[in-house]
Design a protein around this motif. Structure first.
Motif, PDB file in Angstrom:
ATOM      1  N   THR A  59       0.853  -1.176   0.000  1.00  0.00           N
ATOM      2  CA  THR A  59       0.000   0.000   0.000  1.00  0.00           C
ATOM      3  C   THR A  59       0.892   1.229   0.000  1.00  0.00           C
ATOM      4  N   ALA A  60       0.790   2.018  -1.053  1.00  0.00           N
ATOM      5  CA  ALA A  60       1.569   3.247  -1.150  1.00  0.00           C
ATOM      6  C   ALA A  60       0.691   4.407  -0.691  1.00  0.00           C
ATOM      7  N   MET A  61       1.209   5.201   0.204  1.00  0.00           N
ATOM      8  CA  MET A  61       0.458   6.326   0.744  1.00  0.00           C
ATOM      9  C   MET A  61       0.660   7.553  -0.137  1.00  0.00           C
ATOM     10  N   LEU A  62      -0.427   8.212  -0.487  1.00  0.00           N
ATOM     11  CA  LEU A  62      -0.394   9.449  -1.242  1.00  0.00           C
ATOM     12  C   LEU A  62      -0.698  10.604  -0.300  1.00  0.00           C
ATOM     13  N   ILE A  68      -4.372   9.899  -8.556  1.00  0.00           N
ATOM     14  CA  ILE A  68      -3.577   9.267  -9.603  1.00  0.00           C
ATOM     15  C   ILE A  68      -4.182   9.649 -10.948  1.00  0.00           C
ATOM     16  N   VAL A  69      -3.351  10.221 -11.823  1.00  0.00           N
ATOM     17  CA  VAL A  69      -3.803  10.656 -13.138  1.00  0.00           C
ATOM     18  C   VAL A  69      -3.673   9.523 -14.147  1.00  0.00           C
ATOM     19  N   SER A  70      -2.521   8.842 -14.141  1.00  0.00           N
ATOM     20  CA  SER A  70      -2.315   7.736 -15.075  1.00  0.00           C
ATOM     21  C   SER A  70      -1.227   6.810 -14.560  1.00  0.00           C
ATOM     22  N   THR A  92       8.126   6.417  -9.840  1.00  0.00           N
ATOM     23  CA  THR A  92       8.451   5.151 -10.485  1.00  0.00           C
ATOM     24  C   THR A  92       8.743   4.089  -9.433  1.00  0.00           C
ATOM     25  N   PHE A  93       8.362   2.867  -9.766  1.00  0.00           N
ATOM     26  CA  PHE A  93       8.538   1.726  -8.882  1.00  0.00           C
ATOM     27  C   PHE A  93       9.139   0.575  -9.678  1.00  0.00           C
ATOM     28  N   LYS A  99       9.198  -1.666  -5.063  1.00  0.00           N
ATOM     29  CA  LYS A  99       9.898  -0.695  -4.232  1.00  0.00           C
ATOM     30  C   LYS A  99      10.038   0.606  -5.015  1.00  0.00           C
ATOM     31  N   PRO A 100       9.950   1.765  -4.330  1.00  0.00           N
ATOM     32  CA  PRO A 100      10.096   3.045  -5.032  1.00  0.00           C
ATOM     33  C   PRO A 100      11.462   3.158  -5.702  1.00  0.00           C
ATOM     34  N   ALA A 101      11.454   3.634  -6.952  1.00  0.00           N
ATOM     35  CA  ALA A 101      12.700   3.781  -7.703  1.00  0.00           C
ATOM     36  C   ALA A 101      13.058   5.252  -7.903  1.00  0.00           C
ATOM     37  N   GLY A 102      12.091   6.144  -7.797  1.00  0.00           N
ATOM     38  CA  GLY A 102      12.413   7.555  -7.958  1.00  0.00           C
ATOM     39  C   GLY A 102      11.174   8.418  -8.118  1.00  0.00           C
ATOM     40  N   LYS A 103      11.388   9.732  -8.055  1.00  0.00           N
ATOM     41  CA  LYS A 103      10.301  10.709  -8.215  1.00  0.00           C
ATOM     42  C   LYS A 103      10.754  11.765  -9.212  1.00  0.00           C
ATOM     43  N   LEU A 104       9.834  12.233 -10.001  1.00  0.00           N
ATOM     44  CA  LEU A 104      10.085  13.337 -10.922  1.00  0.00           C
ATOM     45  C   LEU A 104       9.009  14.368 -10.675  1.00  0.00           C
ATOM     46  N   LYS A 105       9.420  15.538 -10.174  1.00  0.00           N
ATOM     47  CA  LYS A 105       8.465  16.612  -9.862  1.00  0.00           C
ATOM     48  C   LYS A 105       8.528  17.669 -10.939  1.00  0.00           C
ATOM     49  N   PHE A 106       7.392  18.238 -11.258  1.00  0.00           N
ATOM     50  CA  PHE A 106       7.305  19.313 -12.228  1.00  0.00           C
ATOM     51  C   PHE A 106       6.848  20.583 -11.520  1.00  0.00           C
ATOM     52  N   ALA A 107       7.504  21.679 -11.834  1.00  0.00           N
ATOM     53  CA  ALA A 107       7.130  22.973 -11.257  1.00  0.00           C
ATOM     54  C   ALA A 107       7.139  24.025 -12.352  1.00  0.00           C
ATOM     55  N   SER A 108       6.277  25.011 -12.196  1.00  0.00           N
ATOM     56  CA  SER A 108       6.217  26.126 -13.165  1.00  0.00           C
ATOM     57  C   SER A 108       7.276  27.151 -12.801  1.00  0.00           C
TER      58      SER A 108
END
Length: 110
Positions: A59-62, A68-70, A92-93, A99-108
């Motif tokens: 269970t992954a906590m948000l 979740i968009v896609s 990414t998992f 297991k979590p492999a990484g995060k990619l955040k987008f900012a304006s």
């Protein structure tokens, strides 16, 4: 009827025949080694894939208010696109262990 007599090979021909036999033996052994290596690789891959059938429940906590968009796969990774209060983030998992492999955040830009 006369049969054609086969003359005895000369010493040069005997040496040449021995060299050709040796080269054919080397080529045959090399081919047998390559076929054995391919069969071992196939067996290894089949053996390894049989062990990876274990089911995993995670269970992954948000964050609160996130949705979740896609989702999608890329090779051996699972990509989940999450909308967190208007900011888009891709998490990414690992597809086998989840297991979590990484995060990619987008900012304006400001």
């Amino acid at each position: 009827m006369t049969e054609t007599a086969i003359p005895e090979p000369t010493s040069e021909q005997t040496v040449l025949f021995a060299r050709v036999r040796r080269m054919m033996l080397i080529a045959g052994l090399t081919t047998a080694l390559a076929v054995a290596a391919v069969l071992i690789a196939i067996g290894y891959r089949l053996f390894r894939s049989a062990d990876s059938g274990a089911a995993t429940d995670i269970t992954a906590m948000l964050p609160k208010g996130a949705r979740i968009v896609s989702t999608g796969t890329a090779g051996d990774r699972l990509a989940v696109t999450v909308d967190i209060g208007g900011a888009i983030e891709i998490r990414t998992f690992d597809a086998h262990t989840l297991k979590p492999a990484g995060k990619l955040k987008f900012a304006s830009e400001p």
